[in-house]
Design a protein around this motif. Sequence first.
Motif, PDB file in Angstrom:
ATOM      1  N   GLN A 115      40.088  -6.623  -5.753  1.00 58.06           N
ATOM      2  CA  GLN A 115      39.431  -7.327  -6.850  1.00 58.06           C
ATOM      3  C   GLN A 115      40.237  -7.231  -8.143  1.00 58.06           C
ATOM      4  O   GLN A 115      39.958  -7.945  -9.106  1.00 58.06           O
TER       5      GLN A 115
ATOM      6  N   ASP B 152      42.213  -1.540   0.367  1.00 59.98           N
ATOM      7  CA  ASP B 152      42.019  -2.955   0.650  1.00 59.98           C
ATOM      8  C   ASP B 152      43.266  -3.564   1.280  1.00 59.98           C
ATOM      9  O   ASP B 152      44.252  -2.869   1.554  1.00 59.98           O
TER      10      ASP B 152
ATOM     11  N   VAL C  24      37.363   1.537  -0.315  1.00 62.60           N
ATOM     12  CA  VAL C  24      38.280   2.510  -0.915  1.00 62.60           C
ATOM     13  C   VAL C  24      39.678   1.908  -1.005  1.00 62.60           C
ATOM     14  O   VAL C  24      40.274   1.836  -2.073  1.00 62.60           O
TER      15      VAL C  24
ATOM     16  N   ALA D 204      28.998  -4.207   2.204  1.00 66.76           N
ATOM     17  CA  ALA D 204      29.894  -3.040   2.261  1.00 66.76           C
ATOM     18  C   ALA D 204      30.618  -2.793   0.945  1.00 66.76           C
ATOM     19  O   ALA D 204      31.599  -2.043   0.902  1.00 66.76           O
ATOM     20  N   GLU D 205      30.141  -3.380  -0.159  1.00 67.83           N
ATOM     21  CA  GLU D 205      30.885  -3.305  -1.413  1.00 67.83           C
ATOM     22  C   GLU D 205      31.040  -1.876  -1.931  1.00 67.83           C
ATOM     23  O   GLU D 205      32.036  -1.543  -2.585  1.00 67.83           O
ATOM     24  N   ARG D 206      30.099  -0.997  -1.626  1.00 70.96           N
ATOM     25  CA  ARG D 206      30.167   0.378  -2.114  1.00 70.96           C
ATOM     26  C   ARG D 206      31.014   1.271  -1.211  1.00 70.96           C
ATOM     27  O   ARG D 206      31.227   2.444  -1.541  1.00 70.96           O
ATOM     28  N   ARG D 207      31.499   0.712  -0.112  1.00 73.18           N
ATOM     29  CA  ARG D 207      32.286   1.507   0.837  1.00 73.18           C
ATOM     30  C   ARG D 207      33.774   1.192   0.756  1.00 73.18           C
ATOM     31  O   ARG D 207      34.562   1.753   1.512  1.00 73.18           O
TER      32      ARG D 207
ATOM     33  N   ASP E 244      33.040  -8.555   1.164  1.00 74.17           N
ATOM     34  CA  ASP E 244      32.398  -7.247   1.257  1.00 74.17           C
ATOM     35  C   ASP E 244      30.964  -7.285   0.751  1.00 74.17           C
ATOM     36  O   ASP E 244      30.090  -6.559   1.249  1.00 74.17           O
ATOM     37  N   LEU E 245      30.694  -8.161  -0.235  1.00 68.59           N
ATOM     38  CA  LEU E 245      29.320  -8.314  -0.723  1.00 68.59           C
ATOM     39  C   LEU E 245      28.424  -8.921   0.345  1.00 68.59           C
ATOM     40  O   LEU E 245      27.312  -8.446   0.583  1.00 68.59           O
TER      41      LEU E 245
END
Length: 272
Positions: free
Chosen positions: A90, A59, A57, A52-55, A47-48
Amino acid sequence: MATVLVVTSGKGGVGKTTSTAALGAALAQQGQHVVVVDFDVGLRNLDLVMGAERRVVFDLINVVQGDAKLPQALIRDKRIDTLSLLPASQTRDKEALTAEGVARVINELREKFDWVICDSPAGIERGATLAMRHADAAVVVTNPEVSSVRDSDRIIGMLDSKTAKAEKGERIEKHLLLTRYDPVRAARGEMLKTEDVLEILSIPLLGIIPESEDVLRASNLGTPVTIGSPNSVPAKAYAEAARRLRGETLVVTVPADRRGFMGRLFGRRAVA
């Protein structure tokens, strides 16, 4: 029905996640509907690289365990409509992945996309075996170093024995992606030459990705190099590799130096 592709290696740090993002973006740029799936539970780096890491919700673990539906967890790329991401967790460990849950998620993804690209964790433990379990094809990512090549040879053995296709007596397509290649250092004997790696691993060459600051810069900016620096040498190499995955027969070019000039043609069929 999608092709399920696992991007794998025996050794960490060879460029699996970078290559997953770049190949996924390149296939999407070529009109394919693509989802990249992060199987590296506990680390979650795809995602990094995709920015898109802030998107995130929900997984992969949420979907596998039934806590969320697949559409809730899929993140559509803002730059390419036909590219999506299914991120890893994570905060959980790989034991949270179940064989039944992974099979269900992969089957559901097959119905929605042309390509399901699984970013495997390094090594031979549970996460890696589940990532390759349902693959139709594999990209084995290798650096031109003895330890990396030796570990990749072990992964090839697993692909031939631990996948669902192998257990049914079917052949899984395997492709070699040689990353961080520097022909100058190879000529000085400081790393293995392309021919040496091919002789050891004996699988078709998908592409050669040169050692390049463009790849590192793109990853740090959260964009696949095929999107962030489309005219760079590595981006063009990934784009050609994506075309070979789709069945085109292209001669593989070997980068001549780090400034981006393309060197001698390596006259070997890329796809067997």
